[in-house]
Design an enzyme around this catalytic site. Structure first.
Site, short mmCIF file in Angstrom:
data_model
loop_
_atom_site.label_atom_id
_atom_site.label_comp_id
_atom_site.label_asym_id
_atom_site.label_seq_id
_atom_site.Cartn_x
_atom_site.Cartn_y
_atom_site.Cartn_z
N SER A 62 0.86 -1.19 0.00
CA SER A 62 0.00 0.00 0.00
C SER A 62 0.89 1.24 0.00
CB SER A 62 -0.86 0.00 1.27
OG SER A 62 -1.42 1.27 1.50
N TYR A 80 -2.76 -1.06 10.56
CA TYR A 80 -2.75 -1.25 9.11
C TYR A 80 -1.42 -0.78 8.51
CZ TYR A 80 -4.12 -0.91 4.21
OH TYR A 80 -4.18 -1.06 2.84
#
Ligand SMILES: NC(=O)c1ccc[n+]([C@@H]2O[C@H](COP(=O)([O-])OP(=O)(O)OC[C@H]3O[C@@H](n4cnc5c(N)ncnc54)[C@H](O)[C@@H]3O)[C@@H](O)[C@H]2O)c1
Lengths: 250, 256
Positions: B143, B156
């Site tokens: 990401s 995350y």
């Protein structure tokens, strides 16, 4: 036909990676405008592309020469008002490059002129044409030296490192015009530029041993990445840099 | 047909990015083995049906990739069907918007299990089969949060940082066996996950505008635009690329 109806301007296309990229783009139906300072070799590349059913024109340009670049712009701006891809490939790795304390100022100037100012001049003149299309891309060529520097070639490392920040700036500002800008960072690629490394068995083996995939890259390895980034497949990729280095072991 | 006759596993492919990757790989001639958790079994089965209807080859396994035994089942099903594995796309993952103080130990473990341990499981179990096959390509979905932190996103961001490093490290250990490992780092992509995220905020419409403004390119990305990168990494076109990561983020990371 991943580059159908597109036109690419490629610098330093007379040999090595530039030549491979030009030929690969042509196979994908891209129209080409090729430049290099070595017109003899460039003409051969150009002819070979046209003989194989491609569509290519070529011009002798020294990318460091402001007038050369401006003249090129004046010459092609009307005929090619739809340039979509600018591929700034021309560059030098100079064997007289050196650690900073020993590097002649003139040498430094010359290397930075080709590897940085040359790229700037092309961006400066051709961005206005590129942004007439809502869907254009600039690809600049950095190097693994853009990240790690180079033990000896300090001017080269500085010029290639600058590609990252320069390209991000373009991506950030011109994103709103639909212009993407990315950097391709090759590792050791088997081209005339690294001939001296290839010819020295010691250096050659050292490089191969420090590459995860255990080989030099081919100009076509770079062309595959260039094709992906130049095509609409990469439409959400901008401001990025991408290594094609076979996994250099740090 | 850039993946003719290749066998791919795509995890978490019932919706979003994974679904599009599975569909695109099938269009390019790959046989695709997909999985999702039991809660989205219906959607996952439908993805397979649609691929098959269009003339592709696909199978579905109910598998939670954070569970080692489930992954063994997924791999076994794939091998029973086609005999080998060329490509593994570690796509399955989950998000959570919480600061470190507001994250319970169980929530932390859950994110790590789903985003990092899942890749450990799949990679570990698939590698021997890629070795037998003479090589392969592993693609991990990291990401932009692998590079920069986002507010209230502790577990995350940490997990995606881990995915990026695991990618580089695995590339190093298995390159000699011609197994390439690369990471894709998407910015904000139009997926059910994003819509869920927006719906959790006070003013989803305003939040969407904010998310769009993160990207110099002035829009949110599509799942196709991420799948295109997966296709590049999966195909032989990227044969000199390993241990690399590519942001597909509309320029998000260029913002100061
Ligand atoms: N070969 C590698 O291992 C390697 C590694 C990292 C980066 N790079 C970069 O990739 C790019 C292409 O390199 P290559 O390996 O194909 O090298 P190359 O030397 O084979 O080709 C470079 C081309 O650029 C042209 N050129 C040089 N200066 C010019 C100028 N002032 N005006 C116009 N044309 C000029 C040359 O005539 C030549 O045709 C360069 O930017 C280089 O720095 C190469």
């Amino acid at each position: 036909m991943r580059l159908k109806n597109k036109t690419a301007l490629i610098t330093g296309a007379a040999q090595g990676q530039g030549e491979a990229v030009a030929k690969r783009f042509s196979k994908e139906n891209c129209n080409l405008i090729l430049v290099d300072k070595n017109i003899k070799k460039l003409q051969e590349v150009n002819d070979s592309i046209n003989q194989n059913g491609g569509s290519s024109v070529c011009y002798q340009v020294d990318v460091t020469n402001h007038n050369n670049v401006k003249n090129l712009f004046d010459k092609i701006k009307s005929g090619f008002d739809n340039i979509n891809i600018l591929y700034n490939n021309a560059g030098v790795y100079d064997l007289n490059d050196a650690p900073t304390g020993e590097l002649e100022i003139k040498k430094f100037d010359k290397i930075v002129e080709i590897n940085l100012k040359g790229v700037f001049l092309f961006c400066h003149y051709f961005i206005p044409i590129l942004i007439q299309n809502k869907n254009s891309v600039i690809l600049n060529v950095g190097s693994v030296a853009s990240y790690a520097g180079d033990m000896n070639a300090h001017a080269y490392a500085a010029s290639k490192g600058s590609m990252l920040a320069f390209t991000r700036s373009i991506a950030n500002y011109y994103g709103k015009y639909g212009l993407r800008a990315n950097v391709i960072c090759p590792g050791f690629i088997d081209t005339p530029m690294v001939e001296t490394f290839m010819n020295d068995m010691n250096i050659k083996n050292q490089i191969i041993n420090s590459t995860m995939l255990g080989r030099f890259g081919t100009p076509d390895d770079v062309a595959s990445l260039a094709l992906f980034l130049a095509s609409d497949e990469a439409s959400f990729i901008t401001g990025s840099n991408y290594v094609v280095d076979g996994g250099l072991i740090k | 047909m850039r993946l003719e006759n290749k066998v791919s596993i795509v995890t978490g492919a019932s919706k979003g990015i994974g679904k599009t990757i599975a569909e695109m790989f099938a269009i390019h001639g790959s046989k695709v083995s997909i999985c999702s958790r039991s809660s989205s079994e219906k959607e996952g089965t439908k993805v397979v049906e649609e691929i098959v209807e269009k003339g592709g080859e696909a199978i579905y396994t109910t598998a939670d990739v954070s569970n080692y035994d489930d992954v063994e089942k997924l791999v076994k099903n794939t091998l029973d069907q086609w005999g080998c594995i060329d490509i593994l796309v570690n796509n399955a993952g989950i998000g959570m918007l919480k600061s470190i103080e507001n994250t319970s130990t169980n929530e932390w473990k859950n994110i790590m299990e789903n985003n990092v341990e899942s890749i450990f499981n799949c990679t570990k179990i698939v590698i021997p089969h890629m070795r037998k096959n003479g090589g392969g390509s592993i693609i991990n979905l990291a990401s932009v949060a692998s590079y920069v932190g986002f507010a209230d996103d502790a577990a995350y961001c940490a997990s995606k940082g881990g995915v990026l490093m695991l990618t580089r490290q695995t590339a190093l250990d298995y390159s000699k066996e011609n197994i390439r490992v690369n990471a894709i780092c998407p910015g904000f992509i139009e997926t059910p996950e994003l819509i869920h995220y927006l719906s959790q905020t006070e003013n989803p419409a305003l939040e969407r505008e904010k998310v769009i403004a993160y990207h110099p390119i002035g829009r949110i990305g599509s799942t196709e635009e991420v799948a295109n990168v997966a296709l590049f990494f999966a195909s032989d076109e990227s044969s000199f690329v390993t241990g690399a990561d590519l942001a597909v983020d509309g320029g998000l990371l260029t913002k100061p």
